[in-house]
Design an enzyme around this catalytic site. Structure first.
Site, mmCIF file in Angstrom:
data_model
loop_
_atom_site.group_PDB
_atom_site.id
_atom_site.type_symbol
_atom_site.label_atom_id
_atom_site.label_comp_id
_atom_site.label_asym_id
_atom_site.label_seq_id
_atom_site.Cartn_x
_atom_site.Cartn_y
_atom_site.Cartn_z
ATOM 1 N N SER A 40 1.167 -91.078 18.230
ATOM 2 C CA SER A 40 2.795 -90.647 18.368
ATOM 3 C C SER A 40 3.404 -91.584 17.779
ATOM 4 O O SER A 40 4.595 -91.645 17.119
ATOM 5 C CB SER A 40 3.172 -89.952 19.455
ATOM 6 O OG SER A 40 3.266 -90.777 20.307
ATOM 7 N N ASP A 326 11.830 -94.741 24.601
ATOM 8 C CA ASP A 326 11.265 -94.119 26.123
ATOM 9 C C ASP A 326 10.231 -95.582 25.920
ATOM 10 O O ASP A 326 9.437 -95.873 25.554
ATOM 11 C CB ASP A 326 10.620 -92.812 26.968
ATOM 12 C CG ASP A 326 9.220 -92.567 25.907
ATOM 13 O OD1 ASP A 326 8.591 -93.299 25.509
ATOM 14 O OD2 ASP A 326 9.365 -91.357 25.413
ATOM 15 N N HIS A 329 6.832 -95.441 23.514
ATOM 16 C CA HIS A 329 7.275 -95.340 22.970
ATOM 17 C C HIS A 329 8.396 -96.871 22.446
ATOM 18 O O HIS A 329 9.340 -96.540 22.694
ATOM 19 C CB HIS A 329 8.141 -93.955 22.009
ATOM 20 C CG HIS A 329 6.668 -93.229 22.417
ATOM 21 N ND1 HIS A 329 6.750 -92.176 23.927
ATOM 22 C CD2 HIS A 329 5.308 -92.913 22.047
ATOM 23 C CE1 HIS A 329 5.978 -91.630 23.289
ATOM 24 N NE2 HIS A 329 4.767 -91.687 22.807
#
Length: 424
Positions: A40, A326, A329
């Site tokens: 991700s 967050d 990330h």
């Protein structure tokens, strides 16, 4: 030795004018022939679909999203796709290969095959898997995952014996016991074939311990037999423990061919997926970026264990992962490491990437590419450089010519001015 003072002088001049050319803690590439595998933190499609325009989710510069040089999937990893039903077909090709994934299978997920299993075994499996992947991608251009067709002549179907949480193992497949067999003391076989790739990475796994079923204990035993060459690969259970063991995997590098999977006890396993390796290349070390969580979650160091010189350079941040989207990330340190993908660099080394290939105050360790020449700093203010003197000789000649030209011009104008004054 008579050139040493010149070397010292040149190095002193370089240091005085601030040209250090130190190694930088980034991953980079020599040219446009590179590829990145990720999750991700480098998945541009995930950002576009789930978080429009919020690229702070990634550690990757958005300018690279349209490069066509990234294979990434949020929530996944190559290891996870290789073994489990949660699948993404990682596919890519390049001379210089970079990996920034692995965090989606860590002790945080606490995977184990059975309730009495051991996640430590799976961390060991992860390390062994990535060791093979990194070694092989230093000599192959292309990686993808492929299905492995197999034929089992019985009526039993694969069973989801090995599962935990949302993860269900399907590579290798476990063929259930036939209905007319009373216990697990039986021999079972299945044919499988590998074709279309130069080499393959396939799993060969056993339960290394005493497996209990209906008051009886069984020792696992699995073999792969190459029917074309006669080579056999096998594992037998050697441990006497009855709890705390799990599915130990070895990751075999196999050629194309026709194979027979054989079990002499317990359940038959047969590979269903393989890493397909294609297009051999000149040895080029891979680069691996540490893939870990914020400290609030437990991570592992298996990619670091797998990434060893000379086939792999490992890059890491010195601080905790703290994202801006967050906590997991968008970390500044890892964004900085990936920023090296925005430009070409001539030299890679254990210490980092060198931006220039001329000189440096740091001697590159385990260098690869067109690297600067330098030696260790033996005093606090005087680096001693040892390199080809030809550039310095040429520089001296050019400086000498420049001085001569300047002197000639000065004499010319002085003479010309004197003549003008005489006639005036």
């Amino acid at each position: 030795m008579f050139l040493l003072p010149r070397f010292c002088l040149v190095c002193s001049i370089i240091s005085t004018f601030g040209f250090q050319n130190p190694p930088t803690n980034v991953v980079s590439h020599f040219n446009d022939d590179w590829f990145l595998f990720g999750d991700s933190r480098t998945d541009c499609n995930h950002v576009v679909k789930t978080n429009p325009r919020n690229y702070s989710y990634m550690d990757l510069n958005p300018a690279l999203c349209d490069s066509g040089k990234i294979s990434s999937k949020a929530g996944n990893s190559i290891f996870r796709s290789f073994h489990f039903t949660d699948f993404y077909n990682y596919t890519g090709e390049g001379q210089q290969i970079i990996f920034y994934e692995g965090v989606n299978f860590t002790p945080y997920h606490a995977f184990k095959c059975t309730s009495v299993g051991n996640n430590d075994i799976w961390m060991q499996n992860k390390g062994l898997f990535y060791t093979q992947v990194y070694k092989k991608m230093a000599v192959y251009r292309s990686l993808t995952l492929v299905n492995v067709p197999y034929v089992y002549n019985g009526s039993a179907q694969p069973t989801a014996l090995c599962k935990s949480g949302s993860l269900i193992l399907n590579n290798p497949a476990y063929i259930a016991r036939e209905a007319n067999v009373g216990d697990y003391y039986y021999k079972s076989e299945a044919d499988f074939s590998l074709s279309g790739c130069d080499e393959y990475i396939v799993p060969l796994c056993i339960f290394n311990g005493k497996f209990l079923s209906n008051t009886k204990y069984y020792d696992d035993s699995q073999y792969y037999f190459n029917k074309d060459t006669g080579v056999i690969y096998g594992l037998n259970s050697t441990e006497t423990i009855t709890t705390g063991f799990d599915f130990n995997c070895h990751y075999l590098v196999l050629p194309s061919g026709n194979y027979l999977a054989i079990s002499n006890e317990l359940l038959l396993t047969v590979p269903t997926k393989a890493i397909c390796l294609n297009k051999r290349k000149v040895f080029t070390p891979v680069q691996v970026v540490d893939s870990r969580w914020n400290n609030a979650r437990q991570s592992d160091n298996m990619t670091a264990v797998a990434c060893q010189l000379p086939y792999c350079y490992f890059r890491n941040s010195t601080s905790n992962y703290v994202g801006i989207y967050d906590v997991n990330h968008g970390d500044a340190g890892f964004t900085s490491i990936l920023s090296g993908l925005l430009y070409d660099s001539p030299c890679f080394s254990q210490q980092g990437v060198f931006r220039y290939d001329n000189v440096s105050t740091v001697w590159p360790l385990f260098p690869f590419g067109n690297c600067p020449t330098a030696a260790s700093i033996i005093s606090s203010d005087l680096p001693i450089c040892v390199y080809d003197p030809l550039p310095i000789i040429l520089l001296g000649i050019l400086l000498g010519v420049a001085v001569i030209v300047i002197v000639v011009l000065l004499l010319y104008f002085m003479v010309d001015n004197g003549i003008r004054q005489h006639y005036a």
